[in-house]
Write an enzyme that holds these catalytic residues in place. Structure first.
Site, PDB file in Angstrom:
ATOM      1  N   ASP A  40     -93.354 -31.625 -30.037  1.00 48.26           N
ATOM      2  CA  ASP A  40     -93.419 -32.125 -28.667  1.00 48.26           C
ATOM      3  C   ASP A  40     -92.028 -32.373 -28.075  1.00 48.26           C
ATOM      4  O   ASP A  40     -91.876 -33.106 -27.109  1.00 48.26           O
ATOM      5  CB  ASP A  40     -94.268 -33.404 -28.594  1.00 48.26           C
ATOM      6  CG  ASP A  40     -93.723 -34.504 -29.492  1.00 48.26           C
ATOM      7  OD1 ASP A  40     -92.805 -34.215 -30.283  1.00 48.26           O
ATOM      8  OD2 ASP A  40     -94.211 -35.639 -29.397  1.00 48.26           O
ATOM      9  N   HIS A 243     -69.357 -12.817 -28.987  1.00 43.62           N
ATOM     10  CA  HIS A 243     -70.098 -14.030 -28.658  1.00 43.62           C
ATOM     11  C   HIS A 243     -70.293 -14.900 -29.908  1.00 43.62           C
ATOM     12  O   HIS A 243     -71.393 -15.353 -30.204  1.00 43.62           O
ATOM     13  CB  HIS A 243     -71.446 -13.694 -28.000  1.00 43.62           C
ATOM     14  CG  HIS A 243     -71.304 -13.200 -26.590  1.00 43.62           C
ATOM     15  ND1 HIS A 243     -72.317 -12.594 -25.903  1.00 43.62           N
ATOM     16  CD2 HIS A 243     -70.250 -13.235 -25.738  1.00 43.62           C
ATOM     17  CE1 HIS A 243     -71.891 -12.268 -24.679  1.00 43.62           C
ATOM     18  NE2 HIS A 243     -70.637 -12.641 -24.564  1.00 43.62           N
ATOM     19  N   ASP A 260     -64.017 -19.481 -25.228  1.00 39.56           N
ATOM     20  CA  ASP A 260     -64.697 -18.964 -24.030  1.00 39.56           C
ATOM     21  C   ASP A 260     -65.717 -20.027 -23.661  1.00 39.56           C
ATOM     22  O   ASP A 260     -66.713 -20.234 -24.370  1.00 39.56           O
ATOM     23  CB  ASP A 260     -65.370 -17.631 -24.359  1.00 39.56           C
ATOM     24  CG  ASP A 260     -66.005 -16.979 -23.129  1.00 39.56           C
ATOM     25  OD1 ASP A 260     -66.211 -17.667 -22.113  1.00 39.56           O
ATOM     26  OD2 ASP A 260     -66.320 -15.772 -23.216  1.00 39.56           O
ATOM     27  N   ASP A 271     -66.419 -19.767 -16.088  1.00 45.61           N
ATOM     28  CA  ASP A 271     -66.453 -18.879 -17.267  1.00 45.61           C
ATOM     29  C   ASP A 271     -65.022 -18.495 -17.609  1.00 45.61           C
ATOM     30  O   ASP A 271     -64.508 -17.482 -17.146  1.00 45.61           O
ATOM     31  CB  ASP A 271     -67.302 -17.638 -16.942  1.00 45.61           C
ATOM     32  CG  ASP A 271     -67.415 -16.693 -18.127  1.00 45.61           C
ATOM     33  OD1 ASP A 271     -67.010 -17.081 -19.245  1.00 45.61           O
ATOM     34  OD2 ASP A 271     -67.904 -15.561 -17.928  1.00 45.61           O
ATOM     35  N   HIS A 350     -66.375  -4.249 -24.302  1.00 45.26           N
ATOM     36  CA  HIS A 350     -67.124  -4.816 -23.162  1.00 45.26           C
ATOM     37  C   HIS A 350     -66.536  -4.359 -21.833  1.00 45.26           C
ATOM     38  O   HIS A 350     -65.606  -3.549 -21.795  1.00 45.26           O
ATOM     39  CB  HIS A 350     -67.181  -6.351 -23.251  1.00 45.26           C
ATOM     40  CG  HIS A 350     -65.844  -7.038 -23.303  1.00 45.26           C
ATOM     41  ND1 HIS A 350     -65.079  -7.247 -22.193  1.00 45.26           N
ATOM     42  CD2 HIS A 350     -65.141  -7.573 -24.346  1.00 45.26           C
ATOM     43  CE1 HIS A 350     -63.977  -7.893 -22.531  1.00 45.26           C
ATOM     44  NE2 HIS A 350     -63.986  -8.094 -23.839  1.00 45.26           N
ATOM     45  N   HIS A 354     -67.806  -9.589 -14.577  1.00 42.61           N
ATOM     46  CA  HIS A 354     -69.182  -9.637 -14.062  1.00 42.61           C
ATOM     47  C   HIS A 354     -69.220 -10.620 -12.910  1.00 42.61           C
ATOM     48  O   HIS A 354     -68.371 -11.507 -12.795  1.00 42.61           O
ATOM     49  CB  HIS A 354     -70.144 -10.075 -15.184  1.00 42.61           C
ATOM     50  CG  HIS A 354     -69.681 -11.299 -15.925  1.00 42.61           C
ATOM     51  ND1 HIS A 354     -69.899 -12.570 -15.447  1.00 42.61           N
ATOM     52  CD2 HIS A 354     -68.962 -11.443 -17.069  1.00 42.61           C
ATOM     53  CE1 HIS A 354     -69.352 -13.435 -16.293  1.00 42.61           C
ATOM     54  NE2 HIS A 354     -68.765 -12.779 -17.286  1.00 42.61           N
ATOM     55  N   HIS A 361     -73.648 -14.747 -15.849  1.00 40.50           N
ATOM     56  CA  HIS A 361     -73.689 -13.313 -15.516  1.00 40.50           C
ATOM     57  C   HIS A 361     -74.604 -13.246 -14.301  1.00 40.50           C
ATOM     58  O   HIS A 361     -75.822 -13.148 -14.427  1.00 40.50           O
ATOM     59  CB  HIS A 361     -74.245 -12.486 -16.679  1.00 40.50           C
ATOM     60  CG  HIS A 361     -73.400 -12.596 -17.910  1.00 40.50           C
ATOM     61  ND1 HIS A 361     -73.877 -12.430 -19.180  1.00 40.50           N
ATOM     62  CD2 HIS A 361     -72.074 -12.875 -18.060  1.00 40.50           C
ATOM     63  CE1 HIS A 361     -72.896 -12.596 -20.059  1.00 40.50           C
ATOM     64  NE2 HIS A 361     -71.794 -12.862 -19.400  1.00 40.50           N
ATOM     65  N   GLU A 384     -61.710 -10.202 -17.242  1.00 38.94           N
ATOM     66  CA  GLU A 384     -61.604 -10.637 -18.633  1.00 38.94           C
ATOM     67  C   GLU A 384     -61.303  -9.519 -19.616  1.00 38.94           C
ATOM     68  O   GLU A 384     -62.118  -9.216 -20.497  1.00 38.94           O
ATOM     69  CB  GLU A 384     -62.872 -11.376 -19.054  1.00 38.94           C
ATOM     70  CG  GLU A 384     -64.187 -10.669 -18.736  1.00 38.94           C
ATOM     71  CD  GLU A 384     -65.399 -11.476 -19.215  1.00 38.94           C
ATOM     72  OE1 GLU A 384     -65.414 -11.850 -20.391  1.00 38.94           O
ATOM     73  OE2 GLU A 384     -66.300 -11.725 -18.393  1.00 38.94           O
ATOM     74  N   TYR A 388     -59.649  -6.573 -29.549  1.00 34.88           N
ATOM     75  CA  TYR A 388     -60.219  -7.196 -30.750  1.00 34.88           C
ATOM     76  C   TYR A 388     -60.013  -6.251 -31.929  1.00 34.88           C
ATOM     77  O   TYR A 388     -60.570  -5.157 -31.946  1.00 34.88           O
ATOM     78  CB  TYR A 388     -61.719  -7.465 -30.551  1.00 34.88           C
ATOM     79  CG  TYR A 388     -62.024  -8.090 -29.204  1.00 34.88           C
ATOM     80  CD1 TYR A 388     -62.013  -9.476 -29.034  1.00 34.88           C
ATOM     81  CD2 TYR A 388     -62.286  -7.288 -28.084  1.00 34.88           C
ATOM     82  CE1 TYR A 388     -62.265 -10.040 -27.783  1.00 34.88           C
ATOM     83  CE2 TYR A 388     -62.541  -7.846 -26.844  1.00 34.88           C
ATOM     84  CZ  TYR A 388     -62.527  -9.214 -26.690  1.00 34.88           C
ATOM     85  OH  TYR A 388     -62.777  -9.767 -25.450  1.00 34.88           O
ATOM     86  N   ARG A 406     -58.775 -12.523 -25.697  1.00 34.36           N
ATOM     87  CA  ARG A 406     -59.420 -12.288 -24.399  1.00 34.36           C
ATOM     88  C   ARG A 406     -58.843 -13.326 -23.435  1.00 34.36           C
ATOM     89  O   ARG A 406     -58.618 -14.475 -23.830  1.00 34.36           O
ATOM     90  CB  ARG A 406     -60.945 -12.438 -24.498  1.00 34.36           C
ATOM     91  CG  ARG A 406     -61.656 -12.264 -23.154  1.00 34.36           C
ATOM     92  CD  ARG A 406     -63.172 -11.989 -23.266  1.00 34.36           C
ATOM     93  NE  ARG A 406     -63.958 -13.076 -23.796  1.00 34.36           N
ATOM     94  CZ  ARG A 406     -64.462 -13.131 -25.010  1.00 34.36           C
ATOM     95  NH1 ARG A 406     -64.248 -12.149 -25.862  1.00 34.36           N
ATOM     96  NH2 ARG A 406     -65.181 -14.164 -25.416  1.00 34.36           N
ATOM     97  N   GLU A 408     -59.631 -14.694 -19.582  1.00 33.13           N
ATOM     98  CA  GLU A 408     -60.670 -14.582 -18.547  1.00 33.13           C
ATOM     99  C   GLU A 408     -60.461 -15.622 -17.456  1.00 33.13           C
ATOM    100  O   GLU A 408     -60.417 -16.824 -17.730  1.00 33.13           O
ATOM    101  CB  GLU A 408     -62.051 -14.790 -19.205  1.00 33.13           C
ATOM    102  CG  GLU A 408     -63.187 -14.808 -18.204  1.00 33.13           C
ATOM    103  CD  GLU A 408     -64.566 -14.875 -18.878  1.00 33.13           C
ATOM    104  OE1 GLU A 408     -64.654 -15.423 -20.000  1.00 33.13           O
ATOM    105  OE2 GLU A 408     -65.533 -14.389 -18.269  1.00 33.13           O
TER     106      GLU A 408
END
Ligand code: GLY
Ligand code: MN
Ligand code: MN
Length: 441
Positions: A40, A243, A260, A271, A350, A354, A361, A384, A388, A406, A408
């Site tokens: 619950d 991710h 990130d 972001d 990638h 976006h 996104h 971004e 890698y 990265r 961004e």
């Protein structure tokens, strides 16, 4: 008694714009379904972005119906007030409270959805509705549509024509006005403050989880409602997982840390990604990769202005990152051949960014059918680029293995270029080196 979080006139203005664009079709938007975590216990509830965008209403089990040109143009269905349920789960506006506080023409209890909808949709030829997001809502809609068809008898008319509401509303959400931008800017500002706090806190020996705690604390303390998405706090070679979500390792001396993370403010999300050395000083190899990516990111941002195709930014990013890969010796051969064979995708799998807004996104088309779309004033998106290099990539020069970078930022397109909404988060090498590990305040 609660009050709407934001001024209801903001939402009324949005509804008026949407009504003008519906060209006589009706629009139905359902609340997001509640999600059970276990038994619950529920996951934290977040309203469907479209329903919030048009109403500011945050309760589950609700619908908004828009009927352009009708006497009651805006109709909602909401849960009734219920002393027992409100004792357990909290305040409900109820039909009367919703009508008054959210400035909706007519509001009914959710139990009346079927019966009222059959009346309210009579005379409409088309309905915008997003199927398959809320299965319970879909079932109710199915019943209404079937009964409406029956009611038309042997006229030969079939089911009401359904068009996708997400595609339709996405175009409104994509172009931000002053009200949208106030929230978007605040989300980005808080997100940047979180990144600064995380940089100051980080030093060898801290756990990724502790850095996550610093970010969450800063976001909430600065007024964020929640996160825009799960934090990615990736030290060392984990940064090469796009991710990464474990966020449970010790940050080691000599490693980079990629964060990130973005805060959500009034349903708008930041972001930001920053990558910095855990010990506050880039090694020669780390610096080479980092400065290469940073230069590309800054050049891409400088290239943004109305009329530029978003697709061209993607292509420019891929092209410039491939140059960097060749320069670092990660790839060899002719650039055209490398790109044609998609070899660069190994180190940059990638896209360049976006749309950004209520969803990290965000909604909105990137292409009109297959035609690329030019960017316009008021659009917000991320830039971004990243590189890698897997730790076990024996074809890469040894000094670069396990490095993931990265960078961004979030931007809004202006008449002559763009504004960087996340400039509060440092990204220059000397700025970073001067604050990492320097304490929380
Ligand atoms: N935070 C997810 C992304 O950058 O797209
Ligand atoms: Mn992003
Ligand atoms: Mn991101």
């Amino acid at each position: 008694m609660r009050k709407p979080t934001e001024n209801p006139d903001i939402f009324k203005k949005r509804r008026a714009r949407v009504i003008a664009g519906l060209k006589g079709a009706a629009l139905l938007v359902a609340a997001h379904p509640e999600q059970i975590r276990n038994d619950d216990v529920h996951h934290q509830y977040r309203q469907d972005s479209n329903l919030y965008y048009l109403t500011g209403f945050e309760e589950p089990e609700s619908f908004l119906l828009i009927r352009p040109g009708s006497s009651a143009e805006t109709v909602m269905f909401v849960r009734q007030k219920n002393v027992e349920r409100e004792t357990w789960d909290g305040f409900r506006f109820g039909p009367e409270g919703t009508k008054k506080e959210f400035k909706i023409d007519e509001v009914y209890k959710i139990e009346d959805f079927e019966i009222k909808m059959i009346e309210l949709l009579k005379g409409f030829d088309q309905l915008y509705y997003c199927l398959f997001k809320n299965p319970e809502a879909d079932q109710l809609v199915q019943k209404v549509l079937t009964q409406l068809k029956r009611a038309s008898g042997r006229t030969g008319y079939g089911l009401l024509d359904i068009k996708d509401a997400d595609t339709f509303l996405g175009e409104y959400r994509l172009k931000k006005d002053a009200d949208d931008l106030a929230n978007q800017r605040k989300a980005c500002e808080i997100s940047a403050q979180g990144h600064v706090a995380a940089m100051k806190y980080t030093r060898p020996g801290v756990n990724e989880r502790q850095v996550q705690a610093v970010l969450s604390n800063e976001f909430l303390m600065k007024g964020a409602g929640r996160l825009g998405y799960n934090h990615i706090i990736a030290s060392g070679a984990s940064a090469t997982t796009l991710h990464y979500n474990f966020n449970d390792q010790v940050c080691k001396n000599g490693d980079l840390l990629l964060i990130d993370s973005g805060a959500e403010f009034n349903y708008y999300s930041g972001d930001i990604t920053r990558t910095f050395p855990v010990n506050g000083k880039f090694s020669t190899a780390q610096r080479k990769v980092y400065e290469g990516v940073l230069k590309i990111q800054k050049d891409l941002i400088a290239h943004v202005k109305p009329g530029v195709y978003f697709k061209d930014l993607h292509e420019m990013g891929a092209s410039r990152l491939t140059d960097l890969m060749l320069e670092l010796g990660l790839l060899s051969g002719r650039k055209e051949d490398v790109m044609k064979a998609n070899q660069h995708r190994k180190y940059y799998p990638h896209g360049i960014g976006h749309w950004l807004g209520m969803d990290v996104h965000d909604a909105g088309l990137y292409f009109f059918k297959s035609e690329p779309r030019p960017i316009e004033v008021g659009m917000c998106f991320t830039i971004e680029p990243g590189l890698y290099i897997p730790i076990d990539d024996h074809s890469a020069p040894e000094e670069y293995r396990g490095i993931g970078v990265r960078i961004e930022d979030n931007i809004v397109v202006t008449a002559n270029g763009c504004d960087v909404l996340t400039s509060g988060a440092p990204k220059e090498v000397d700025e970073i080196e001067s604050i990492v590990g320097k304490g929380l305040t």
